[in-house]
Scaffold this motif. Structure first.
Motif, short mmCIF file in Angstrom:
data_model
loop_
_atom_site.label_atom_id
_atom_site.label_comp_id
_atom_site.label_asym_id
_atom_site.label_seq_id
_atom_site.Cartn_x
_atom_site.Cartn_y
_atom_site.Cartn_z
N GLU A 93 0.84 -1.21 0.00
CA GLU A 93 0.00 0.00 0.00
C GLU A 93 0.87 1.25 0.00
OE1 GLU A 93 -3.90 -1.74 2.39
OE2 GLU A 93 -2.22 -0.93 3.54
N ARG A 94 1.96 1.24 0.74
CA ARG A 94 2.88 2.38 0.77
C ARG A 94 3.47 2.64 -0.63
NH1 ARG A 94 4.13 4.12 5.64
NH2 ARG A 94 3.51 2.86 7.41
N ALA A 95 3.83 1.56 -1.32
CA ALA A 95 4.37 1.71 -2.67
C ALA A 95 3.32 2.31 -3.61
CB ALA A 95 4.85 0.35 -3.20
N ALA A 96 2.07 1.90 -3.45
CA ALA A 96 0.99 2.44 -4.29
C ALA A 96 0.75 3.91 -3.97
CB ALA A 96 -0.29 1.62 -4.09
N LEU A 97 0.76 4.27 -2.69
CA LEU A 97 0.57 5.67 -2.30
C LEU A 97 1.73 6.53 -2.79
CD1 LEU A 97 -0.86 5.01 1.26
CD2 LEU A 97 -2.10 6.08 -0.65
N ALA A 98 2.94 6.01 -2.72
CA ALA A 98 4.10 6.75 -3.23
C ALA A 98 3.98 6.96 -4.74
CB ALA A 98 5.39 6.01 -2.90
N LEU A 99 3.47 5.96 -5.44
CA LEU A 99 3.33 6.05 -6.90
C LEU A 99 2.30 7.11 -7.29
CD1 LEU A 99 4.49 4.75 -9.46
CD2 LEU A 99 2.61 3.10 -9.36
N VAL A 100 1.16 7.16 -6.61
CA VAL A 100 0.16 8.18 -6.95
C VAL A 100 0.69 9.57 -6.58
CG1 VAL A 100 -1.26 8.15 -4.84
CG2 VAL A 100 -2.30 8.75 -7.03
N GLU A 101 1.39 9.70 -5.49
CA GLU A 101 1.96 11.00 -5.13
C GLU A 101 2.96 11.46 -6.18
OE1 GLU A 101 3.47 11.40 -1.16
OE2 GLU A 101 1.44 11.32 -0.32
N ALA A 102 3.83 10.55 -6.59
CA ALA A 102 4.84 10.91 -7.58
C ALA A 102 4.18 11.32 -8.90
CB ALA A 102 5.81 9.74 -7.79
N ALA A 120 10.63 1.03 -8.96
CA ALA A 120 11.20 -0.24 -8.50
C ALA A 120 10.53 -0.72 -7.22
CB ALA A 120 12.71 -0.10 -8.28
N GLU A 121 10.22 0.20 -6.33
CA GLU A 121 9.54 -0.19 -5.09
C GLU A 121 8.15 -0.73 -5.39
OE1 GLU A 121 8.96 -0.90 -1.01
OE2 GLU A 121 10.77 -0.69 -2.23
N ALA A 122 7.43 -0.08 -6.29
CA ALA A 122 6.11 -0.59 -6.68
C ALA A 122 6.24 -1.96 -7.34
CB ALA A 122 5.42 0.41 -7.61
N ALA A 123 7.23 -2.12 -8.21
CA ALA A 123 7.44 -3.39 -8.91
C ALA A 123 7.84 -4.51 -7.95
CB ALA A 123 8.49 -3.22 -10.00
N ARG A 124 8.41 -4.17 -6.82
CA ARG A 124 8.74 -5.19 -5.80
C ARG A 124 7.47 -5.80 -5.20
NH1 ARG A 124 11.15 -3.14 -1.07
NH2 ARG A 124 11.21 -5.28 -0.43
N HIS A 125 6.40 -5.04 -5.17
CA HIS A 125 5.17 -5.47 -4.49
C HIS A 125 4.05 -5.89 -5.42
CE1 HIS A 125 6.81 -4.27 -0.65
NE2 HIS A 125 7.22 -3.16 -1.24
N TYR A 126 4.17 -5.54 -6.71
CA TYR A 126 3.11 -5.85 -7.66
C TYR A 126 3.71 -6.52 -8.89
CZ TYR A 126 0.47 -2.62 -4.75
OH TYR A 126 -0.14 -2.01 -3.68
N ASP A 127 3.08 -7.62 -9.32
CA ASP A 127 3.54 -8.26 -10.55
C ASP A 127 3.15 -7.38 -11.75
OD1 ASP A 127 0.83 -8.79 -11.22
OD2 ASP A 127 0.95 -10.87 -10.54
N GLU A 128 3.50 -7.82 -12.95
CA GLU A 128 3.29 -6.97 -14.13
C GLU A 128 1.83 -6.61 -14.33
OE1 GLU A 128 5.26 -9.11 -17.25
OE2 GLU A 128 7.16 -8.07 -16.88
N LYS A 129 0.92 -7.58 -14.16
CA LYS A 129 -0.51 -7.30 -14.33
C LYS A 129 -0.99 -6.32 -13.26
CE LYS A 129 -5.07 -9.36 -14.66
NZ LYS A 129 -5.85 -10.60 -14.80
N ALA A 130 -0.58 -6.53 -12.02
CA ALA A 130 -1.01 -5.66 -10.93
C ALA A 130 -0.44 -4.25 -11.11
CB ALA A 130 -0.59 -6.24 -9.58
N LEU A 131 0.80 -4.15 -11.54
CA LEU A 131 1.40 -2.82 -11.76
C LEU A 131 0.70 -2.09 -12.91
CD1 LEU A 131 3.46 -0.92 -10.63
CD2 LEU A 131 5.21 -2.02 -12.04
N ALA A 132 0.35 -2.83 -13.96
CA ALA A 132 -0.42 -2.23 -15.05
C ALA A 132 -1.79 -1.77 -14.54
CB ALA A 132 -0.57 -3.22 -16.20
N THR A 133 -2.42 -2.58 -13.72
CA THR A 133 -3.73 -2.24 -13.16
C THR A 133 -3.63 -1.02 -12.25
OG1 THR A 133 -4.42 -4.55 -13.29
CG2 THR A 133 -5.67 -3.13 -11.78
N LEU A 134 -2.61 -0.97 -11.42
CA LEU A 134 -2.40 0.17 -10.54
C LEU A 134 -2.17 1.44 -11.37
CD1 LEU A 134 -2.16 1.17 -7.64
CD2 LEU A 134 0.25 0.48 -7.69
N THR A 135 -1.44 1.32 -12.44
CA THR A 135 -1.20 2.46 -13.34
C THR A 135 -2.52 2.94 -13.96
OG1 THR A 135 1.03 1.69 -13.81
CG2 THR A 135 0.07 3.22 -15.38
#
Length: 165
Positions: A93-102, A120-135
């Motif tokens: 969740e911290r990685a996701a919050l940092a990503l939206v702030e950035a 890189a921090e977001a990618a540590r916690h989310y696989d490719e599908k999840a990172l695409a979804t978060l984006t």
């Protein structure tokens, strides 16, 4: 005497009346982020933080309500604004919050908004599908930020409530 609660603050009529495709776009974005690769709670935390960053009452009230209805604690909801030092969030969740702030905040002079470290921090916690979804979820809230800050719909706790008057 004040009539704050009943006074309309919407600046414009419902854009969906003039652009009926808006309902389809909204539904498609919701489906795209609902593939379960990222928990809906995380998406709502990200959307709440986005609303706070852009200082928009409509988005903050709506996403706070979504989180309450999902059973989130008041401590977690309230501390989204100061998540960096709050003990209530997982590393993902911290990685996701940092990503939206950035994504939403201006970059320091001469730097990218989303640095390689944030990614890189977001990618540590989310696989490719999840990172695409978060984006896409961050893009989704950016889409609605324009409607919220320009149109200034009435704050509501549910999308079923009347938000444009």
């Amino acid at each position: 005497m004040s009539n704050h609660a009943s006074a309309s603050i919407s600046r414009m009529p419902n854009p969906g009346e003039f652009v009926p495709e808006l309902a389809e776009v909204s539904a498609a974005l919701f489906r795209a982020t609902g593939n379960r690769s990222v928990p809906r709670t995380t998406i709502n935390l990200v959307h709440l933080r986005a609303g706070q960053i852009v200082h928009n009452t409509y988005l903050t009230i709506l996403n706070t309500s979504f989180l309450r209805k999902a059973g989130e604690s008041e401590e977690r909801i309230t501390s989204v604004a100061s998540w960096q030092d709050a003990p209530y969030f997982t590393p993902a969740e911290r990685a996701a919050l940092a990503l939206v702030e950035a994504t939403l905040q201006p970059a320091p002079h001469g730097r990218e908004r989303v640095t390689d470290e944030v990614y890189a921090e977001a990618a540590r916690h989310y696989d490719e599908k999840a990172l695409a979804t978060l984006t896409v979820a961050i893009g989704q809230i950016n889409f609605f930020i324009a409607l919220a800050v320009i149109g200034k719909p009435q704050p509501v706790e549910s999308l079923a409530d009347q938000q444009w008057d």
